[in-house]
Design a protein around this motif. Structure first.
Motif, PDB file in Angstrom:
ATOM      1  N   UNK A   1      31.617   9.819  35.770  1.00 39.72           N
ATOM      2  CA  UNK A   1      32.386   8.617  35.440  1.00 39.72           C
ATOM      3  C   UNK A   1      31.659   7.430  36.084  1.00 39.72           C
ATOM      4  N   UNK A   2      31.957   6.225  35.651  1.00 36.02           N
ATOM      5  CA  UNK A   2      31.257   5.075  36.254  1.00 36.02           C
ATOM      6  C   UNK A   2      31.848   4.739  37.625  1.00 36.02           C
ATOM      7  N   UNK A   3      31.822   5.691  38.530  1.00 35.45           N
ATOM      8  CA  UNK A   3      32.490   5.552  39.834  1.00 35.45           C
ATOM      9  C   UNK A   3      31.530   5.166  40.964  1.00 35.45           C
ATOM     10  N   UNK A   4      30.252   5.094  40.679  1.00 36.67           N
ATOM     11  CA  UNK A   4      29.289   4.795  41.745  1.00 36.67           C
ATOM     12  C   UNK A   4      29.129   3.286  41.886  1.00 36.67           C
ATOM     13  N   UNK A   5      29.001   2.805  43.131  1.00 34.97           N
ATOM     14  CA  UNK A   5      28.995   1.360  43.363  1.00 34.97           C
ATOM     15  C   UNK A   5      27.770   0.832  44.106  1.00 34.97           C
ATOM     16  N   UNK A   6      26.782   1.671  44.356  1.00 40.20           N
ATOM     17  CA  UNK A   6      25.563   1.179  45.005  1.00 40.20           C
ATOM     18  C   UNK A   6      24.437   2.170  44.746  1.00 40.20           C
ATOM     19  N   UNK A   7      23.206   1.706  44.972  1.00 41.71           N
ATOM     20  CA  UNK A   7      22.068   2.613  44.779  1.00 41.71           C
ATOM     21  C   UNK A   7      22.134   3.752  45.795  1.00 41.71           C
ATOM     22  N   UNK A   8      22.647   3.480  46.997  1.00 40.74           N
ATOM     23  CA  UNK A   8      22.771   4.550  47.999  1.00 40.74           C
ATOM     24  C   UNK A   8      23.727   5.638  47.515  1.00 40.74           C
ATOM     25  N   UNK A   9      24.838   5.209  46.926  1.00 38.56           N
ATOM     26  CA  UNK A   9      25.780   6.204  46.415  1.00 38.56           C
ATOM     27  C   UNK A   9      25.161   6.997  45.268  1.00 38.56           C
ATOM     28  N   UNK A  10      24.409   6.307  44.419  1.00 36.55           N
ATOM     29  CA  UNK A  10      23.782   7.005  43.287  1.00 36.55           C
ATOM     30  C   UNK A  10      22.789   8.048  43.801  1.00 36.55           C
ATOM     31  N   UNK A  11      22.024   7.682  44.833  1.00 39.73           N
ATOM     32  CA  UNK A  11      21.059   8.642  45.390  1.00 39.73           C
ATOM     33  C   UNK A  11      21.789   9.815  46.048  1.00 39.73           C
ATOM     34  N   UNK A  12      22.879   9.488  46.758  1.00 46.59           N
ATOM     35  CA  UNK A  12      23.651  10.549  47.415  1.00 46.59           C
ATOM     36  C   UNK A  12      24.279  11.479  46.373  1.00 46.59           C
ATOM     37  N   UNK A  13      24.705  10.898  45.249  1.00 46.58           N
ATOM     38  CA  UNK A  13      25.313  11.712  44.185  1.00 46.58           C
ATOM     39  C   UNK A  13      24.296  12.705  43.629  1.00 46.58           C
ATOM     40  N   UNK A  14      23.085  12.208  43.340  1.00 43.81           N
ATOM     41  CA  UNK A  14      22.056  13.100  42.798  1.00 43.81           C
ATOM     42  C   UNK A  14      21.678  14.185  43.800  1.00 43.81           C
ATOM     43  N   UNK A  15      21.572  13.786  45.057  1.00 41.02           N
ATOM     44  CA  UNK A  15      21.214  14.754  46.101  1.00 41.02           C
ATOM     45  C   UNK A  15      22.279  15.835  46.205  1.00 41.02           C
ATOM     46  N   UNK A  16      23.543  15.388  46.181  1.00 38.82           N
ATOM     47  CA  UNK A  16      24.646  16.342  46.317  1.00 38.82           C
ATOM     48  C   UNK A  16      24.710  17.268  45.114  1.00 38.82           C
TER      49      UNK A  16
END
Ligand code: ADP
Ligand code: MG
Length: 493
Positions: A175-190
């Protein structure tokens, strides 16, 4: 899809523009290659690095009259992934044809799932430095990969390699729930960590087995969602971060200038660190989706799902919670250890029957630190869990000091061997013999009478004396004994 905003705007993440603040909104579509020996609808091998067109069956080459047959293992892997994402598993799903022409797509359509995917809504938890964030997963569907066109092999010709044609992919849509590049990177890592724990995708982005399409828009904090651009096929986590930072600022500049964002598909140029327009956004109706008449709907029973659910491995969130509660680790240390299952297992081998915090310290600071420095993987570590455990045992028994332990680690790293034997052979044992330590203490005190006088008013100076004695003993004196003796002799006790 109806979008519900589940996030509270956080000023720390805003982009400061000339006309006020902007909030970045990100949603990701991750293509993950399913770990399976055979392709999604044919028996051809999925082995990486084979000669071009070495893994192509008649089905993958779309020869007339060839019929797809679903690979049950890929279905199982998709369900297991859905369970790992705490998602709803749909007992009935449908394969559709997504029609488009491209030389690397011999069928003229991709078999995918459109309206009825195999997996519905789920979630991924992110442990950010100062908050825990839940990112919604919209869906996961199964589809075939296309082949690869090669344009740089010959000045006037292009080639097509169909090895990847028909390989099973899971498309995982957030969902469009990510709000920063750090969160996007953390999401992919997770996400990659979860897939690797499950063994459903190897997560190797550099080999293309995990690729991300990144949707980025900007808006006034908490306002309506803005028009998004989709950045296709970004192939490293770092590039995802760079692409978002660039793209969000590009959009802010246009909006602040009174312009509008065109909904389009863009490419990330890793050399320039920029995104570039590729084509205007295609719409679902452009693809003329319809149910594939060659395939029956995919149906399975709840028992089938429950059986898979009962055999899932311990997942990263559960492992982390267990490391904190059972071993008393900090969330920070637990996070580092559970990112890769191999590091978590290594830690548990070291910690078994030992001081867990000390073990975590040695694994994270000494071992991982050293591996990092040399660019080595844990699997290439010259120091085994058993050897590291033996070093920790020697510290715990008071046989060696913490400082000597670091020297010992260095020796085991470069030369190998049994730590206890090395300590024995090289006379590295800590001196706990009070008589021997006292002789050195007396010597140092006698050599520094003025400092002894000062120390009577400034007890901090004892630290300096401890340092001198440790140096004179080549690090082998027991620091606590040295400290006690010094205080006693200077008259601080
Ligand atoms: P499509 O299938 O056309 O690519 P979807 O509605 O399935 O579109 O959404 C694709 C991705 O785009 C999802 O990950 C979703 O979260 C994300 N997304 C949708 N709207 C926005 C937006 N306004 N800003 C950023 N990302 C968005
Ligand atoms: Mg899309």
């Amino acid at each position: 899809m109806t979008i519900v905003d589940v996030r509270t705007p956080d000023p720390k993440k805003f982009i400061k523009g000339a006309t006020g603040d902007w909030e970045i909104v990100i949603g990701m579509e991750v293509h993950a290659q399913v770990t399976s020996e055979a392709k999604l609808f044919s028996g051809a091998s999925t082995e990486f690095g084979k000669d071009p067109n070495g893994n192509v069956s008649l089905v993958d080459a779309a020869m007339p009259g060839m019929l797809p047959v679903i690979n049950e293992e890929c279905v199982r892997q998709a369900i297991r992934t859905g369970l790992g994402l705490k998602a709803e598993i749909n007992l009935k799903s449908v394969f559709d044809r997504k029609n488009y022409f491209y030389p690397d797509l011999p069928q003229g359509y991709q078999i995918s799932q459109f309206k009825q995917p195999i997996v519905g809504e789920g979630k991924v938890l992110l442990d950010m430095p100062d908050e825990q964030v839940e990112i919604g997963v919209e869906r996961l569907h199964l589809e075939q990969d296309a082949g690869k066109s090669l344009h740089d092999q010959h000045p006037t010709m292009s080639f097509v390699d169909l090895n990847r044609s028909g390989v099973a992919l899971m498309e995982i849509v957030s969902k469009p729930d990510l709000r920063s590049s750090d969160e996007a990177k953390a999401y992919l890592t997770k996400l990659r960590t979860i897939l690797r724990y499950l063994g459903t995708c190897d997560g190797n982005m550099d080999q293309g087995s995990m690729r991300a399409d990144v949707n980025v828009s900007v808006r006034r904090p908490g306002g309506d969602f803005g028009t998004r651009c989709e950045i296709k096929n970004v192939n490293s986590i770092r590039f995802v971060g760079q692409a978002i930072e660039y793209e969000a600022r590009r959009q802010v500049a246009i909006l602040e200038d009174g312009g509008e964002i065109d909904q389009e598909t863009r490419l990330f140029d890793a050399v320039k660190g920029e995104t570039r327009s590729m084509r205007s956004k295609e719409e679902a109706h452009d693809y003329r989706y319809f149910p594939d008449p060659d395939l029956l709907p995919l149906e399975f029973t709840q028992e089938f799902v429950d059986d898979l659910s009962g055999h899932l491995p311990e997942l990263p969130d559960d492992k982390k919670a267990r490391f904190i509660s059972d071993y008393g680790l900090t969330p920070y240390d637990a996070d580092i250890l559970v990112v890769e299952k191999a590091s978590a297992d290594f830690f548990e081998d070291v910690a078994k029957g030992r001081d867990a915090k000390l073990s975590a310290n040695w694994v994270i600071n000494e071992l991982f630190g050293r591996l990092n420095k040399e660019g080595k993987e844990l699997s290439e570590s010259p120091v085994s869990a058993a050897q590291l455990g033996a070093i920790i045992d020697l510290i715990k028994a008071g046989t060696i000091s913490g400082k000597i332990a670091k020297d010992l680690f260095e020796i085991v790293w470069t030369e190998g061997g049994d730590p206890a034997q090395i300590v024995e052979d090289r006379g590295m044992k800590q001196v706990t013999d009070l008589g021997a330590i006292e002789a050195i203490v007396d010597e140092i005190l006698a050599a520094n009478p003025d400092k002894v006088e000062q120390a009577k008013d400034k007890p901090n100076l004892v630290g300096w004396f401890v340092g001198q004695v440790m140096k004179a003993s080549k690090g082998k004196a027991n620091p606590q004994a040295v400290n006690d003796l010094l205080k006693q002799k200077i008259g601080l006790e």
